[in-house]
Design an enzyme around this catalytic site. Sequence first.
Site, PDB file in Angstrom:
ATOM      1  N   CYS A  49       0.992  -1.102  -0.080  1.00 15.18           N
ATOM      2  CA  CYS A  49       0.012   0.106  -0.003  1.00 15.18           C
ATOM      3  C   CYS A  49       0.728   1.317  -0.095  1.00 15.18           C
ATOM      4  O   CYS A  49       1.873   1.335   0.460  1.00 15.18           O
ATOM      5  CB  CYS A  49      -0.952   0.067   1.376  1.00 15.18           C
ATOM      6  SG  CYS A  49      -2.144  -1.349   1.182  1.00 15.18           S
ATOM      7  N   VAL A  50       0.661   2.138  -0.890  1.00 15.58           N
ATOM      8  CA  VAL A  50       1.345   3.448  -0.767  1.00 15.58           C
ATOM      9  C   VAL A  50       0.886   4.110   0.521  1.00 15.58           C
ATOM     10  O   VAL A  50       2.013   4.633   1.093  1.00 15.58           O
ATOM     11  CB  VAL A  50       0.892   4.346  -2.095  1.00 15.58           C
ATOM     12  CG1 VAL A  50       1.640   5.746  -2.129  1.00 15.58           C
ATOM     13  CG2 VAL A  50       1.308   3.805  -3.190  1.00 15.58           C
TER      14      VAL A  50
END
Length: 141
Positions: A49-50
Amino acid sequence: MLPSLETITDDFAFLDDWEDKYRYVIEIGKSLPDMPESEKTAANKVNGCVSQVWLATSTGDGNDPVVTFRGDSDAHIVRGLVAIMIAALSGRKASEIGSFDAAELLKSLGLEDNLTPQRSNGLRAMVARMKEEAHAATNAA
């Protein structure tokens, strides 16, 4: 209090505009119970996940235990997506989680075409983690 998946689905059925859906995802995120700082650990962090996303898991007993998830994110829209997946999967038997079609849910909500590739990848990573936790709960039984 986090709305049920049925409520979320019904509410999305009335929203035609992407901006309205976007705002609603953020509102759902606001209803997600706060995750204690003590659970925001490296072990609970979702890779891929960013944004920062944490997922904590509790499991019941038996061959097909009920799995409960708690989650959080440092991004408003992602927190809403976390809340939707928790509404969809938390409190279900491990076997149900393993067979859940998250892509179909996103399609039915009209979200699949409107999420950025980074958010889509992060969401897939979170769902994969939830399914891994459910699988591990089954194997531990």
